[in-house]
Design a protein around this motif. Structure first.
Motif, PDB file in Angstrom:
ATOM      1  N   LYS A 142       0.212   5.463  -9.688  1.00 11.93           N
ATOM      2  CA  LYS A 142       0.979   5.866  -8.251  1.00 11.93           C
ATOM      3  C   LYS A 142       2.561   5.662  -8.278  1.00 11.93           C
ATOM      4  O   LYS A 142       3.363   6.347  -7.744  1.00 11.93           O
ATOM      5  CB  LYS A 142      -0.013   5.487  -7.031  1.00 11.93           C
ATOM      6  N   ILE A 143       2.499   4.171  -8.451  1.00 11.08           N
ATOM      7  CA  ILE A 143       3.757   3.732  -8.610  1.00 11.08           C
ATOM      8  C   ILE A 143       4.648   4.274  -9.571  1.00 11.08           C
ATOM      9  O   ILE A 143       5.845   4.545  -9.492  1.00 11.08           O
ATOM     10  CB  ILE A 143       3.692   2.051  -8.994  1.00 11.08           C
ATOM     11  N   SER A 144       4.277   4.552 -10.750  1.00 10.11           N
ATOM     12  CA  SER A 144       5.172   5.459 -11.649  1.00 10.11           C
ATOM     13  C   SER A 144       5.546   6.673 -11.114  1.00 10.11           C
ATOM     14  O   SER A 144       6.671   7.186 -11.500  1.00 10.11           O
ATOM     15  CB  SER A 144       4.248   5.512 -13.059  1.00 10.11           C
ATOM     16  N   ALA A 145       4.713   7.412 -10.692  1.00  7.37           N
ATOM     17  CA  ALA A 145       5.073   8.747 -10.130  1.00  7.37           C
ATOM     18  C   ALA A 145       6.127   8.493  -9.087  1.00  7.37           C
ATOM     19  O   ALA A 145       7.064   9.471  -9.169  1.00  7.37           O
ATOM     20  CB  ALA A 145       3.695   9.278  -9.445  1.00  7.37           C
ATOM     21  N   LEU A 146       5.979   7.658  -8.002  1.00 13.55           N
ATOM     22  CA  LEU A 146       6.925   7.521  -7.032  1.00 13.55           C
ATOM     23  C   LEU A 146       7.944   6.838  -7.509  1.00 13.55           C
ATOM     24  O   LEU A 146       9.380   7.295  -7.025  1.00 13.55           O
ATOM     25  CB  LEU A 146       6.328   6.282  -6.270  1.00 13.55           C
ATOM     26  N   CYS A 147       8.182   6.320  -8.564  1.00 11.58           N
ATOM     27  CA  CYS A 147       9.494   5.621  -9.260  1.00 11.58           C
ATOM     28  C   CYS A 147      10.250   6.830  -9.738  1.00 11.58           C
ATOM     29  O   CYS A 147      11.537   7.001  -9.916  1.00 11.58           O
ATOM     30  CB  CYS A 147       9.246   4.555 -10.190  1.00 11.58           C
ATOM     31  N   ALA A 148       9.309   7.892 -10.462  1.00  7.44           N
ATOM     32  CA  ALA A 148       9.951   9.116 -11.024  1.00  7.44           C
ATOM     33  C   ALA A 148      10.145   9.995  -9.768  1.00  7.44           C
ATOM     34  O   ALA A 148      10.721  11.140 -10.322  1.00  7.44           O
ATOM     35  CB  ALA A 148       9.137   9.579 -11.828  1.00  7.44           C
ATOM     36  N   GLY A 149      10.211   9.822  -8.637  1.00  4.20           N
ATOM     37  CA  GLY A 149      10.467  10.844  -7.708  1.00  4.20           C
ATOM     38  C   GLY A 149       9.557  11.974  -7.448  1.00  4.20           C
ATOM     39  O   GLY A 149       9.797  12.890  -6.986  1.00  4.20           O
ATOM     40  N   ARG A 150       8.265  11.464  -7.883  1.00  5.77           N
ATOM     41  CA  ARG A 150       7.181  12.757  -7.733  1.00  5.77           C
ATOM     42  C   ARG A 150       6.292  12.190  -6.631  1.00  5.77           C
ATOM     43  O   ARG A 150       5.646  10.923  -6.608  1.00  5.77           O
ATOM     44  CB  ARG A 150       6.590  12.677  -9.188  1.00  5.77           C
ATOM     45  N   ALA A 151       5.890  12.930  -5.909  1.00  7.62           N
ATOM     46  CA  ALA A 151       5.004  12.721  -4.663  1.00  7.62           C
ATOM     47  C   ALA A 151       3.406  12.550  -5.231  1.00  7.62           C
ATOM     48  O   ALA A 151       3.129  13.901  -6.020  1.00  7.62           O
ATOM     49  CB  ALA A 151       5.059  13.453  -3.515  1.00  7.62           C
ATOM     50  N   PRO A 152       2.626  11.671  -4.980  1.00  7.81           N
ATOM     51  CA  PRO A 152       1.342  11.876  -5.634  1.00  7.81           C
ATOM     52  C   PRO A 152       0.506  12.704  -4.436  1.00  7.81           C
ATOM     53  O   PRO A 152      -0.772  12.752  -4.913  1.00  7.81           O
ATOM     54  CB  PRO A 152       0.811  10.231  -5.671  1.00  7.81           C
ATOM     55  N   GLY A 201       0.924  -0.944   0.013  1.00  8.00           N
ATOM     56  CA  GLY A 201       0.136  -0.047   0.097  1.00  8.00           C
ATOM     57  C   GLY A 201       1.029   1.144   0.027  1.00  8.00           C
ATOM     58  O   GLY A 201       1.681   1.516   1.050  1.00  8.00           O
ATOM     59  N   CYS A 202       0.890   1.962  -1.092  1.00  4.33           N
ATOM     60  CA  CYS A 202       1.759   3.118  -1.270  1.00  4.33           C
ATOM     61  C   CYS A 202       1.085   4.508  -1.597  1.00  4.33           C
ATOM     62  O   CYS A 202       1.390   5.118  -2.179  1.00  4.33           O
ATOM     63  CB  CYS A 202       2.668   2.821  -2.315  1.00  4.33           C
ATOM     64  N   GLY A 203       0.039   4.689  -0.422  1.00  7.39           N
ATOM     65  CA  GLY A 203      -0.866   5.756  -0.503  1.00  7.39           C
ATOM     66  C   GLY A 203      -0.214   6.622   0.539  1.00  7.39           C
ATOM     67  O   GLY A 203       1.250   6.541   0.714  1.00  7.39           O
ATOM     68  N   TYR A 204      -0.838   7.698   1.057  1.00  5.89           N
ATOM     69  CA  TYR A 204      -0.053   8.721   2.104  1.00  5.89           C
ATOM     70  C   TYR A 204       0.811   8.125   3.042  1.00  5.89           C
ATOM     71  O   TYR A 204       1.943   8.256   3.272  1.00  5.89           O
ATOM     72  CB  TYR A 204      -1.158   9.381   2.692  1.00  5.89           C
ATOM     73  N   LEU A 205      -0.010   7.061   3.916  1.00  6.10           N
ATOM     74  CA  LEU A 205       0.803   6.288   4.999  1.00  6.10           C
ATOM     75  C   LEU A 205       1.986   5.414   4.389  1.00  6.10           C
ATOM     76  O   LEU A 205       3.005   5.500   4.933  1.00  6.10           O
ATOM     77  CB  LEU A 205      -0.218   5.308   5.828  1.00  6.10           C
TER      78      LEU A 205
END
Length: 439
Positions: free
Chosen positions: A35-45, A7-11
């Protein structure tokens, strides 16, 4: 250690990045590809101070990765469950579908000796049920419950510098093993002497909901006092200052205003009431229903106050709403009192323009019928009244003299008791706030 975060939402996203700061190798898993693509690119969702910097540092270190494939969690010594538990549609109870789905997905990779750690806010009794399932499907696995206490706007700090750690452990010998593993996960934090509470599953599950219920009660208490202050001519801010000096009470969370919103307090106190009813102990939490009612009444009162200030009618009046997020330093609009008030004002005939430093895009997606502006100055152009409904620092620090040159009528409604009333009235504004005399 090798750790997975399911689970890679806010928490989950904050927890995953923070665990790399403690020296661990972490994989975050989520079913949402965007969401995963954004996180992998270093972008906070989502908007959270300091998180994007932490995320970039963690990715650069090579110790953090993200995936949509649960198989990538294979071999982790500790698996954190960080999925959401929203309110069920049409009910008070928590929706545990995501927790159950995450737990079942872990069965594909879980091995004996590995530890599953629940961080989601769940109804009491959930952990025991999951422990039984894991014990049956994968004998030799361990389960602990380690509730989170994150405040939006302070999530990174609260993860890396918590005010306490709570471990809900099995009563058998596995509990001691789980405690040792958690101590290893949090070794730098434990070494600082942070208070640690080791307890049973049920108590650990109740800690978070009890804490949120207490905070919600304190907020609604001062808002109930605000209702009385309006009826008597007393000043709720001075009242809060006076009682807050009593260290048994304290001044925190005694800020009268629009009340609480967001994705935690409202749904958590309702789920707490629902679970108490299922356990036959509903009488113990009946007071929370009034806590919830007081909170919702504040929104209605703000609309009424706006009508009073606007000479008894909202029809055709231009209203600037400063703030859309449920609290400052966040883009979270879940159950936002500010947006609720804005929508009610528009429904009753006002021409409403909303602005927020971080939450405009989220608001536009969820409330497309409202008008939005990028800045408070743009929102306030030719306004008949300005409502400050989220206490962002940018709004607290507005220059009332310069701002007054933009509006049609110098009328401000301070929905959070956040402004310097004397400065605004000195600049010629009519000042109104919940629970305070007109200025």
């Amino acid at each position: 250690m090798r750790i997975s975060v399911i689970g890679c939402g806010y928490l989950g996203a904050v927890h995953a990045a923070s665990m790399t700061e403690l020296g661990h190798e972490v994989v975050g898993v989520d079913v949402d590809q965007r969401k995963i693509s954004a996180l992998c690119a270093g972008r906070a969702p989502f908007y959270e101070p300091d998180f994007e910097q932490l995320l970039g540092h963690a990715l650069d270190s090579g110790r953090l990765s993200f995936s949509t494939d649960i198989a990538d969690a294979t071999g982790a010594q500790v698996h954190f469950l960080c999925v959401g538990t929203p309110q069920k549609h049409g009910e008070y109870a928590a929706d545990l579908r995501f927790v159950q789905a995450a737990a079942e997905s872990l069965l594909q990779v879980l091995a004996p000796g590995e530890l599953v750690v629940g961080k989601s806010t769940v109804p009491v009794g959930t952990a025991a049920g999951l422990a039984a399932m894991f014990g049956e499907k994968v004998p030799g696995t361990l389960l602990a419950w380690n509730p989170e206490f994150l405040r939006e706007g302070f999530a990174v700090r609260d993860t890396l510098h918590p005010d306490r750690l709570v471990y809900g452990l099995s009563p058998d010998g596995d509990g001691a093993t789980a405690e040792r593993l958690l101590d290893e996960v949090y070794a730098p934090i434990v070494a600082r002497g942070i208070p640690k509470v080791t307890t049973d599953y049920a108590t650990a599950e109740m800690v978070k909901t009890a804490a949120n219920s207490f905070l919600a009660t304190k907020i609604s208490f001062i808002n109930a006092m605000a209702e009385l202050c309006e009826a008597t001519g007393a000043d709720v801010k001075q009242l809060a200052d006076a009682i807050g000096y009593d260290d048994r009470i304290g001044r925190k969370f005694l800020n009268a205003g629009l009340g609480f919103g967001g994705g935690c307090l409202p749904k958590d106190i309702r789920a707490f009431m629902a679970r108490a009813g299922e356990l036959g102990a509903d009488q113990a939490l009946t007071f929370l229903r009034e806590v919830d009612n007081i909170n919702m009444r504040r929104r209605i009162r703000m609309v009424e106050l706006a009508r009073e200030v606007l000479d008894g009618s909202l029809l055709g009046k231009r209203v600037a709403v400063l703030g859309a997020a449920f609290k400052p330093d966040s883009d979270d609009i879940r159950d936002s009192p500010a947006l609720n008030v804005a929508a009610q004002l528009q429904l009753q005939g006002a021409v409403v323009c909303v602005t927020d430093p971080a939450a405009v895009e989220n608001s536009r997606r969820e409330w497309p019928h409202l008008d939005y502006a990028a800045t408070p100055e743009e929102a306030a152009a030719d306004a008949d009244a300005v409502l400050v409904l989220t206490e962002w620092r940018e709004y607290r620090e507005l220059d009332p003299v310069a701002f007054g040159a933009l509006v049609r009528q110098k009328r401000v409604l301070d929905g959070r008791n956040a402004l310097d009333r004397e400065a605004w009235t000195a600049a010629g504004w009519t000042y109104r706030a919940l629970g305070r005399r007109a200025g």
